[in-house]
Motif scaffolding. Structure first.
Motif, PDB file in Angstrom:
ATOM      1  N   LYS A 193      24.939   8.742  61.431  1.00  0.00           N
ATOM      2  CA  LYS A 193      25.098   7.956  62.962  1.00  0.00           C
ATOM      3  C   LYS A 193      24.521   6.806  62.839  1.00  0.00           C
ATOM      4  O   LYS A 193      24.918   5.861  63.490  1.00  0.00           O
ATOM      5  N   LYS A 194      23.268   6.602  62.431  1.00  0.00           N
ATOM      6  CA  LYS A 194      22.748   5.078  62.098  1.00  0.00           C
ATOM      7  C   LYS A 194      23.654   4.183  61.527  1.00  0.00           C
ATOM      8  O   LYS A 194      23.749   2.885  61.864  1.00  0.00           O
ATOM      9  N   GLU A 195      24.467   4.543  60.669  1.00  0.00           N
ATOM     10  CA  GLU A 195      25.222   3.768  59.932  1.00  0.00           C
ATOM     11  C   GLU A 195      26.667   3.543  60.764  1.00  0.00           C
ATOM     12  O   GLU A 195      27.632   2.837  60.363  1.00  0.00           O
ATOM     13  N   GLY A 196      26.930   4.049  61.919  1.00  0.00           N
ATOM     14  CA  GLY A 196      27.941   3.973  62.749  1.00  0.00           C
ATOM     15  C   GLY A 196      29.360   4.722  62.355  1.00  0.00           C
ATOM     16  O   GLY A 196      30.210   4.585  62.626  1.00  0.00           O
ATOM     17  N   LYS A 197      29.098   5.754  61.290  1.00  0.00           N
ATOM     18  CA  LYS A 197      30.050   6.617  61.061  1.00  0.00           C
ATOM     19  C   LYS A 197      30.538   7.714  61.968  1.00  0.00           C
ATOM     20  O   LYS A 197      29.514   8.235  62.648  1.00  0.00           O
ATOM     21  N   VAL A 198      31.854   7.879  62.071  1.00  0.00           N
ATOM     22  CA  VAL A 198      32.357   9.048  62.794  1.00  0.00           C
ATOM     23  C   VAL A 198      32.354  10.247  61.996  1.00  0.00           C
ATOM     24  O   VAL A 198      32.671  10.393  60.944  1.00  0.00           O
ATOM     25  N   ILE A 199      31.312  11.126  62.803  1.00  0.00           N
ATOM     26  CA  ILE A 199      31.024  12.472  62.058  1.00  0.00           C
ATOM     27  C   ILE A 199      32.453  13.553  62.279  1.00  0.00           C
ATOM     28  O   ILE A 199      32.266  13.944  63.368  1.00  0.00           O
ATOM     29  N   ILE A 200      32.957  14.144  61.258  1.00  0.00           N
ATOM     30  CA  ILE A 200      33.855  15.182  61.465  1.00  0.00           C
ATOM     31  C   ILE A 200      33.090  16.446  60.754  1.00  0.00           C
ATOM     32  O   ILE A 200      32.869  16.345  59.530  1.00  0.00           O
ATOM     33  N   GLY A 201      33.096  17.499  61.648  1.00  0.00           N
ATOM     34  CA  GLY A 201      32.354  18.566  61.240  1.00  0.00           C
ATOM     35  C   GLY A 201      33.274  19.742  61.027  1.00  0.00           C
ATOM     36  O   GLY A 201      34.368  19.931  61.646  1.00  0.00           O
ATOM     37  N   CYS A 202      32.824  20.548  59.960  1.00  0.00           N
ATOM     38  CA  CYS A 202      33.402  21.884  59.686  1.00  0.00           C
ATOM     39  C   CYS A 202      32.160  23.159  59.432  1.00  0.00           C
ATOM     40  O   CYS A 202      31.244  22.537  58.924  1.00  0.00           O
ATOM     41  N   VAL A 203      32.473  24.210  60.191  1.00  0.00           N
ATOM     42  CA  VAL A 203      31.441  25.132  60.104  1.00  0.00           C
ATOM     43  C   VAL A 203      32.289  26.410  59.433  1.00  0.00           C
ATOM     44  O   VAL A 203      33.113  26.872  60.440  1.00  0.00           O
ATOM     45  N   ASN A 204      32.111  26.765  58.203  1.00  0.00           N
ATOM     46  CA  ASN A 204      32.957  27.861  57.691  1.00  0.00           C
ATOM     47  C   ASN A 204      32.274  28.175  56.171  1.00  0.00           C
ATOM     48  O   ASN A 204      31.606  27.378  55.639  1.00  0.00           O
ATOM     49  N   THR A 205      32.487  29.574  55.801  1.00  0.00           N
ATOM     50  CA  THR A 205      32.345  29.826  54.578  1.00  0.00           C
ATOM     51  C   THR A 205      33.419  29.059  53.636  1.00  0.00           C
ATOM     52  O   THR A 205      34.565  28.806  53.985  1.00  0.00           O
ATOM     53  N   LEU A 206      32.709  28.917  52.346  1.00  0.00           N
ATOM     54  CA  LEU A 206      33.565  28.159  51.341  1.00  0.00           C
ATOM     55  C   LEU A 206      34.383  29.196  50.429  1.00  0.00           C
ATOM     56  O   LEU A 206      34.166  29.207  49.443  1.00  0.00           O
ATOM     57  N   ILE A 207      35.614  29.669  51.279  1.00  0.00           N
ATOM     58  CA  ILE A 207      36.401  30.686  50.553  1.00  0.00           C
ATOM     59  C   ILE A 207      37.820  29.927  50.607  1.00  0.00           C
ATOM     60  O   ILE A 207      37.982  28.894  51.412  1.00  0.00           O
TER      61      ILE A 207
END
Length: 377
Positions: A193-207
């Motif tokens: 965030k300090k670097e000004g990047k847009v954060i794209i989030g995923c919440v899931n098991t790695l399957i």
């Protein structure tokens, strides 16, 4: 309406109470159901887990019906007998099962305790591609419950077609979630965030189901179009983690895709910190984390699997693309990365859609109505 002016004794039944959509449904029922009408207990047949502890902390009794077996690979064939004893001893009025193991044991109990009412919810989201062993038991026992429940209309149709279930034997109850937010510093996200990047989030098991290799393909396209403008952060662990890490390293995407691993209460911790929620799933029934992203008022890019096209039913509530359509996923995310105003608009609309249809209280109310109907048959 109660039973003979007494509370309806409801038992919610699972094989285990680890992290999972079905277990979250039970936790949300326990938290929001009308306690003046229902006396709720939760039983597990094999293992306690994170969701079980959450339910206990919410104030609902959780009962284990397992016994220690000296050989860990040996099957415990007596859980149905212990369940029958518990149901009989506690004078349970209604049992609600949520997985195949609990369906089987509850069915065996129902056959010898015919006065108990019985509901089963299907949570699996990829019919007809059901594991043969699971399908065998579901095909054998679906006739025993008084009512079957699907969590999505598409899932309902797929289940009916697969098992030849008459439509009047099954109904749909949409999932619902609570709005939750946990303040916890995730240093690497704070740095992004300090670097000004847009954060794209995923919440899931790695399957396989969750489409994480498609995420990597999307990130390669976006890297070339929007260098240093974004980062994918993925909260979750699973069997594909090593393969995903190797692919990220091979494609030189370490600055664009960050696998955080296991994060406790991931949705409550991660979703408030992201700018965009991305879910490239290959299949779902009705995604709980999608509802949580809507509750968090996040701009969403997701795939048209399961009930998703009915959840996000308007163009201003999010972007829904075909699973595997890498170019469309990338262009949709590019739009949201570049246009803050559109992100905000989509997030607000998704939040209103959630509030009107997908709260935990609304789900519990739907189940309460169904419970009352079955009890009064």
């Amino acid at each position: 309406m109660t039973v003979n002016n007494k509370k309806i004794k409801l038992c919610l039944l699972h094989s285990t109470l680890h992290i999972g959509g079905a277990e979250e449904v039970t936790a949300n029922i326990c938290k929001t159901i009308n306690k003046d009408v229902f006396d709720v207990t939760v039983c597990y047949l094999k293992e306690m887990g994170t969701i079980g502890n959450k339910i206990v902390n919410q104030g609902t009794d959780v009962i284990g019906l397992t016994r220690e077996i000296k050989k860990s690979n040996k099957t415990d064939y007596f859980t149905s007998l212990r369940l029958r004893s518990y149901l009989n001893r506690k004078n349970i009025d209604l049992i609600h099962s949520h997985d195949v193991h609990s369906l089987v044991d509850a069915s065996l109990c129902r056959l010898t305790l015919p006065s108990i009412r019985f509901i089963h919810t299907f949570h699996f989201g990829n019919y007809p591609h059901r594991e043969p062993e699971m399908a065998k038991f579901e095909r054998l026992f679906w006739r025993v419950p008084d009512m079957l429940v699907a969590v999505a209309e598409k899932q309902k149709n797929d289940v009916c077609n697969f098992y030849k279930i008459p439509s009047e034997r099954i109904t749909t109850v949409w999932n619902g979630v609570d709005v939750t937010k946990i303040e916890k510093n995730i240093d690497i996200i704070d740095e992004y965030k300090k670097e000004g990047k847009v954060i794209i989030g995923c919440v899931n098991t790695l399957i396989e189901q969750k489409g994480m290799f498609d995420l990597i393909k999307v990130s390669k396209i976006l890297r070339d179009k929007l260098p240093n403008r974004f980062v994918f952060v993925v909260a979750g662990d699973g069997s594909l983690r090593t393969q995903l890490e190797e692919k990220i390293k091979k494609d030189n995407l370490g600055s664009y895709v960050k696998l955080l691993g296991w994060v406790d209460s991931a949705s409550a911790v991660i979703l408030p910190k992201v700018d965009i929620f991305f879910q490239p799933s290959l299949w779902e029934a009705m995604s709980m984390v999608l509802l949580e992203a809507m509750a968090a008022k996040k701009a969403i890019v997701t795939t048209s699997v399961g009930e998703t096209p009915k959840i996000i039913c308007s163009a201003d509530q999010g972007i829904v693309v075909e699973p595997g359509n890498i170019e469309k996923m990338a262009s949709s995310l590019q739009l949201l990365i570049e246009r803050v105003s559109i992100r905000e608009k989509y997030g607000l609309s998704a939040g209103l859609r959630y509030q009107d249809n997908f709260t935990a209280a609304k789900m519990a109310a739907r189940y309460e109505t169904l419970y009352q109907k079955i009890i009064n048959k």
